[in-house]
Design a protein around this motif. Structure first.
Motif, PDB file in Angstrom:
ATOM      1  N   VAL A 272      38.797  25.731  43.066  1.00 65.32           N
ATOM      2  CA  VAL A 272      39.628  26.454  43.016  1.00 65.32           C
ATOM      3  C   VAL A 272      40.275  27.658  41.678  1.00 65.32           C
ATOM      4  O   VAL A 272      40.249  28.594  41.591  1.00 65.32           O
ATOM      5  CB  VAL A 272      41.448  25.272  43.197  1.00 65.32           C
ATOM      6  CG1 VAL A 272      42.437  26.130  43.294  1.00 65.32           C
ATOM      7  CG2 VAL A 272      41.312  24.979  44.725  1.00 65.32           C
ATOM      8  N   VAL A 273      39.517  26.833  40.631  1.00 60.60           N
ATOM      9  CA  VAL A 273      39.686  26.563  39.270  1.00 60.60           C
ATOM     10  C   VAL A 273      38.847  28.243  39.416  1.00 60.60           C
ATOM     11  O   VAL A 273      39.183  29.450  38.352  1.00 60.60           O
ATOM     12  CB  VAL A 273      39.927  25.971  38.291  1.00 60.60           C
ATOM     13  CG1 VAL A 273      40.393  26.615  36.977  1.00 60.60           C
ATOM     14  CG2 VAL A 273      41.062  25.027  38.388  1.00 60.60           C
ATOM     15  N   ASP A 274      37.759  27.703  39.533  1.00 59.53           N
ATOM     16  CA  ASP A 274      36.451  28.605  39.222  1.00 59.53           C
ATOM     17  C   ASP A 274      36.315  30.096  40.049  1.00 59.53           C
ATOM     18  O   ASP A 274      36.501  31.210  39.655  1.00 59.53           O
ATOM     19  CB  ASP A 274      34.902  28.382  39.308  1.00 59.53           C
ATOM     20  CG  ASP A 274      34.430  26.884  39.119  1.00 59.53           C
ATOM     21  OD1 ASP A 274      35.562  27.323  37.524  1.00 59.53           O
ATOM     22  OD2 ASP A 274      33.605  26.147  39.246  1.00 59.53           O
ATOM     23  N   ASN A 275      37.101  29.244  41.882  1.00 61.60           N
ATOM     24  CA  ASN A 275      37.241  30.923  42.455  1.00 61.60           C
ATOM     25  C   ASN A 275      38.418  31.603  41.792  1.00 61.60           C
ATOM     26  O   ASN A 275      38.004  33.199  41.796  1.00 61.60           O
ATOM     27  CB  ASN A 275      37.690  30.265  43.767  1.00 61.60           C
ATOM     28  CG  ASN A 275      36.989  30.182  44.442  1.00 61.60           C
ATOM     29  OD1 ASN A 275      35.601  30.133  44.353  1.00 61.60           O
ATOM     30  ND2 ASN A 275      36.765  29.253  45.450  1.00 61.60           N
ATOM     31  N   ALA A 276      38.900  31.345  41.035  1.00 66.76           N
ATOM     32  CA  ALA A 276      40.267  32.212  40.590  1.00 66.76           C
ATOM     33  C   ALA A 276      39.310  33.137  39.605  1.00 66.76           C
ATOM     34  O   ALA A 276      39.732  34.224  39.064  1.00 66.76           O
ATOM     35  CB  ALA A 276      41.702  31.686  40.056  1.00 66.76           C
ATOM     36  N   VAL A 277      39.274  32.044  38.380  1.00 63.15           N
ATOM     37  CA  VAL A 277      38.150  32.701  37.384  1.00 63.15           C
ATOM     38  C   VAL A 277      37.260  33.779  38.127  1.00 63.15           C
ATOM     39  O   VAL A 277      37.656  35.428  37.051  1.00 63.15           O
ATOM     40  CB  VAL A 277      37.425  31.981  36.814  1.00 63.15           C
ATOM     41  CG1 VAL A 277      36.757  32.278  35.704  1.00 63.15           C
ATOM     42  CG2 VAL A 277      38.340  31.178  35.860  1.00 63.15           C
TER      43      VAL A 277
END
Length: 755
Positions: free
Chosen positions: A451-456
């Motif tokens: 989820v964090v990687d997608n947001a980045v």
């Protein structure tokens, strides 16, 4: 006055230490491990351990102020004196004088042994594994051995039998006292304030199994021993307690699981318990077998101490190394700032605002090229410090940060971040510079790494889109995010495919003619004058338009590779058509800004020109007016060299950028090509007409010829002729055609006319 107050404060501190530590020594004097010893018929009650001796040596090792050490010895001697007087009916005797001399020697000997073991040390220095060897040799062996010899000196006031008994008692009592007290106390004191090493949770279940196995082994050993001694008589005392294997396992568990204070306390209490359990064995020390048996027990206790201490120190060092390596993986090695791994760990904890910003700073790569990595790291740290009260910064790469909001409900947070960076002046090499910021903001829901990687990724796409459009306001994620990501993926694919085409020489050249508006009467009707245009073939053999590969290649820094491939392909085609070479009047070749700034490109280009099939006067190099030339001096030097060889230099797309006149001053120019966006509507006599007219006037002022692009009808040609444009290019005179066909036609024309 102040010095006097400081002196009084220091004196009070020394007195407090002496009273507290000396009082503890007096207390430990009262904790004996009693046994009755018989030497040559002389019976005496004694203690197998002098705990205060171990404490005094620990004080000598830890305390840098020798007044404190001396005071503790003095208090301990005072306690011994009172006890001795009580034994002698309060009548001072020669033993008292001998005791004073032996305590004075013990004080000096303790300081010397502490020095030999490498103590006292600075406050930040701790016990290391290599210290165990010196401690074993000096504190556990040499220290009590010399004190035993000192005890033998009591022969001057007593009998030789009493002297042997005293030496025996002192060696074992001092040795056990040091083993039980000194090293555990030194370690516990030096480890205060440091985090306790932890074991992995996955290994917890191993300990019950290990303890059960150890207990079973100890019970089995005890049964065997009792059977061996069961001869019908009273069973003799065992050397050590029956269940020492289980005790060893429990102690090992404590070394690995407990904090330093409790682990060292457990070690000391265990050793004290062992000494207490072997006190009965000490009563047989008057015989040779009993004496060596007591030495064997002493050796076992010391081995247990050193083994447990080595286990604890190894576990501590391994834990701290793992923690240090883990901390290093959470920071960028150049800037020292937290990285994406640290961001993932941070998101796993509660957040007040589930938004993530991606900050992109333009032109930071020039900091590395111009000033080096250290300067770039300083600039990145300066940006992080400037934002530290607004957001948490996580370094992604050169000039790129992921940002998490700090607690607070500021609705204009991201605008403030932009303003803070945009208006900041960063000192680089003594010169203030400004870094242009672009910001993308994406919301996320969840703490998983994906989820964090997608947001980045989403926020980074928005930031790069903002830079592409020159937008100095934050870009927020919306329904168009999918399209943005799709666009970036397509650009990445195009860049990869274009590089593959270049390296496999799948380059196709097209040619568009350039005509003179006022041709001379003796001009060669078959003369080739025009611009070489590059096309690439994909894996399927289909043509890739420049719109697909130019921007991705330049973004990947491969502009120079493209330009060299074009020059090689051009010279290769010209060599295959030698009969067309005499008719090549002017062949224009485009150069990117990356090529002009590349020293390796300049070397390779000069090598290619040395083998050119055309004279230099037939070559013209076009530089796009909007090309990003990071090193104008290097570009000017290259173009000046090309001009000196006889080549012509042209500025392409003139008028579309903001640096038109600056480029005319900086670069050697022979031709100005007026951008087609102004030429298309020139016949309407509006603003575009004025721009073209001004461009012609500027070209005349600089002594340059003019070429109008995108000429598509006769009205436009007529208007350009009136303004004074000298040459034209466009579909009115010919669409781009494969260069190989143009060269073939030019070479075939003489044969056709002969027929």
């Amino acid at each position: 006055m102040g010095d006097h107050a400081d002196s009084r404060a220091r004196g009070l501190g020394v007195s407090t230490k002496v009273l507290s530590l000396g009082g503890l020594c007096l207390l430990l004097q009262q904790i004996p491990v009693s046994y009755r010893i018989d030497f040559f018929g002389q019976l005496a009650d004694a203690s197998l351990i002098h705990l205060h001796a171990g404490l005094l040596l620990a004080i000598a090792m830890l305390e840098r102020d020798r007044r404190v050490v001396a005071g503790c010895f003095l208090v301990t001697f005072a306690g011994w004196t009172l006890r001795q007087l009580s034994f002698d009916d309060w009548q001072p005797g020669p033993v008292l004088a001998w005791g004073a001399a032996s305590y004075a020697f013990t004080f000096g000997w303790s300081l010397l042994c502490a020095h030999w073991t490498g103590w006292p040390r600075g406050e930040c220095q701790r016990v290391q594994r290599r210290d165990l060897i010196r401690f074993a040799a000096i504190a556990l062996l040499l220290y009590p051995l010399v004190l035993a010899l000192v005890g033998f000196s009591i022969t001057v006031v007593s009998t030789s039998t009493a002297a042997i008994s005293t030496a025996f008692q002192m060696f074992f009592a001092k040795q056990f006292g040091v083993a039980v007290m000194t090293l555990p106390l030194v370690v516990a004191w030096r480890e205060r304030g440091h985090p306790a090493p932890r074991m992995d949770a996955a290994s917890h279940w191993l300990w019950p199994i290990a303890l059960g196995a150890g207990l079973a082994a100890s019970v089995w050993a005890a049964v065997l021993v009792r059977r061996a001694f069961n001869t019908g008589l009273a069973a003799p005392e065992l050397v050590l307690m029956d269940y020492r294997f289980a005790l060893l396992l429990v102690l090992g568990w404590g070394m690995l699981r407990l904090s330093s204070r409790w682990a060292m306390a457990a070690l000391s209490l265990t050793l004290l318990l062992l000494v207490g359990m072997v006190a009965g064995t000490a009563e047989y020390a008057n015989s040779a077998v009993g004496f060596f048996n007591l030495l064997h027990i002493t050796l076992e206790v010391n081995i247990l101490l050193l083994a447990m201490m080595y286990l604890w120190l190894t576990h501590r060092d391994r834990y701290e190394l793992a923690e240090r390596l883990s901390a290093e993986t959470l920071r960028d090695q150049i800037t020292g700032l937290p990285n994406l791994k640290a961001l993932r760990e941070r998101v796993a904890r509660p957040l007040t605002r589930t938004e993530l910003g991606y900050l992109l700073l333009d032109q930071t790569d020039t900091l590395v090229a111009g000033f080096g990595l250290d300067t770039q790291a300083q600039a990145m740290n300066a940006v992080a410090r400037r934002l530290e009260d607004l957001v948490e910064t996580y370094y992604v790469g050169t000039g790129q940060f992921a940002l998490l909001p700090k607690p607070g409900g500021d609705p204009d947070l991201w605008e403030r971040v932009m303003a803070r960076v945009e208006h900041a002046e960063i000192d680089v090499g003594g010169q203030p510079i400004r870094l242009l910021p672009y910001l993308g903001v994406a919301a996320f829901n969840g703490t998983q790494a994906s989820v964090v990687d997608n947001a980045v990724v989403t926020a980074s796409h928005l930031a790069f889109e903002a830079r592409h459009h020159g937008e100095l306001r934050p870009r927020y994620s919306d329904v168009g995010d999918t399209q943005v990501r799709r666009t970036h993926r397509r650009q990445l694919h195009d860049a990869t495919e274009a590089l593959a085409s270049l390296r496999n020489e799948r380059v196709v050249l097209y040619f568009q003619p350039i005509r003179d508006l006022a041709p001379t009467g003796d001009a060669d009707p078959r003369a080739l004058s025009g611009e070489v245009l590059c096309r690439l073939l994909d894996e399927r053999g289909e043509i890739m338009s420049p719109a697909r590969f130019m921007a991705p290649l330049e973004a990947a820094g491969r502009g120079a590779e493209l330009d060299l491939a074009v020059v090689r392909a051009l010279f290769r085609l010209l060599r295959k058509s030698p009969s067309a070479l005499p008719h090549c009047r002017e062949i224009a070749i485009n150069l990117t800004g990356q090529s002009l700034a590349s020293m390796s490109f300049q070397v390779e280009l000069r090598t290619l020109l040395a083998g050119s099939p055309l004279p230099m006067s037939a070559l013209c190099f076009e530089v796009t007016e909007t090309a990003a030339i990071s090193n104008t001096a290097a570009a000017s030097h290259l173009l000046a060299d090309l001009r000196a060889l006889g080549c012509r230099i042209a500025i392409d797309d003139f008028g579309t950028g903001m640096q038109s006149f600056a480029r005319l001053r900086e670069l050697p120019v022979d031709v100005i090509k007026i951008d087609g966006s102004f030429v298309r509507n020139v016949a309407q006599l509006g603003k575009d007409y004025a721009v073209v007219q001004a461009s012609v006037a500027v070209a005349k002022a600089f002594g340059a010829a003019t070429v109008a692009e995108f000429v598509e009808d006769e009205d436009t040609e007529y208007c350009l002729r009136r303004i004074g444009v000298q040459r034209v290019q466009g579909y009115l005179y010919g669409a781009p055609r494969p260069l190989v066909e143009v060269l073939a036609e030019t070479a075939a024309e003489p044969a056709a006319s002969g027929e």
